[in-house]
Design an enzyme around this catalytic site. Structure first.
Site, PDB file in Angstrom:
ATOM      1  N   ALA A  66       0.883  -1.282  -0.028  1.00  0.00           N
ATOM      2  CA  ALA A  66      -0.086   0.067   0.064  1.00  0.00           C
ATOM      3  C   ALA A  66       0.851   1.163   0.036  1.00  0.00           C
ATOM      4  CB  ALA A  66      -1.097   0.094   1.064  1.00  0.00           C
ATOM      5  N   TYR A  67       1.854   1.308   0.882  1.00  0.00           N
ATOM      6  CA  TYR A  67       2.562   2.507   1.100  1.00  0.00           C
ATOM      7  C   TYR A  67       3.378   2.803  -0.282  1.00  0.00           C
ATOM      8  CZ  TYR A  67       5.996   5.836   2.809  1.00  0.00           C
ATOM      9  OH  TYR A  67       6.677   7.067   3.179  1.00  0.00           O
TER      10      TYR A  67
END
Length: 257
Positions: A163-164
């Protein structure tokens, strides 16, 4: 030689201003003469940052379109103009392989890191385009600077950080798109891609994860907050007048492109 930038008469917004990196950037902008306004959703952290720096503040959840629009309108009304926007707000999210992640957490990271950057940029740049321009180098008009804080993980990706990494890759692409849209408006849009810094976010990871990240940085250390802040200072100054769309690495040699 100590490079110094004169930002007197400029007004800056720094999102994620309650965190360590946001505070460091805000301090550098303030010390260069800019009037600074911190945006953050964390009331306690914001109060600490304001007490430490003596700057203006606004409590804003950057994932809510109506709140961002209202905050931008209020900031321009109060200060007259916003010359510098630093999109720094971000969250780390889970450190897990993709098949173990919680979809709600993945979505939350994208909402803050990418969607939030979009919302704030949309609200501020739309108003920045209407400002009276200042004469830049060679007399070319400049209306403002937008600096997005991305990450080296947005270029390389990293295991257990889907996600990051995806959100920061999105910030890089968004930076390039916005730069093309505003190139003739006198608005310079850039991003920096730091390696990990010694911030509260770095303290969320395990010792094993920290060692893994350090092993990928040829210089063998994390980037200092002041090093990021100094890069942002140049990117937010009139000295940066022809680098729109540029992505600037602070990776200690980790960057491969």
């Amino acid at each position: 030689m100590d490079a110094r930038y004169d930002l007197a008469g400029r007004t800056a917004i720094v999102t994620g201003g309650a965190g360590g990196l946001g505070r460091g950037i805000a301090r550098a902008l303030r010390d260069a003469g800019a009037a600074v306004e911190l945006w953050d959703a964390d009331p306690d952290g914001l109060a600490e940052a304001v007490a430490e720096l003596g700057v203006a503040w606004r409590r804003v959840d950057i994932t809510e379109p109506g709140l961002v629009e209202a905050a931008a309108a209020a900031a321009f009304a109060e200060h007259g103009r916003i010359d510098i926007l630093v999109n720094n707000a971000g969250i780390l999210g889970e450190v897990k392989p993709i098949w173990e992640t919680d979809p709600r957490n993945f979505e939350a990271v994208l909402r803050v890191n990418l969607f939030g950057t979009y919302l704030v940029s949309r609200a501020v740049i739309g108003r920045m385009r209407e400002l009276r321009s200042r004469a830049g180098i060679g007399g070319h008009p400049l209306r403002g600077h937008v600096v997005n804080i991305a990450s080296i993980q947005g270029k390389e990706g990293m295991a257990r950080a889907g996600a990051y990494s995806a959100s920061k890759a999105g910030v890089i692409a968004l930076t390039k798109s916005m730069a093309k849209e505003t190139a003739r408006d006198g608005i310079v849009v850039t991003a920096v891609t730091p390696a990990a810094a010694e911030t509260a976010m770095a303290k969320q990871i395990t010792a094993e994860r920290r060692a893994d990240i350090l092993s990928r940085i040829p210089m063998g250390r994390f980037v200092e907050i002041e090093e990021v802040a100094r890069m942002v200072l140049w990117l937010a100054s009139g000295e940066c007048s022809f680098s729109t769309g540029g992505i600037f690495d602070l990776s200690g040699g980790r960057a491969t492109y």
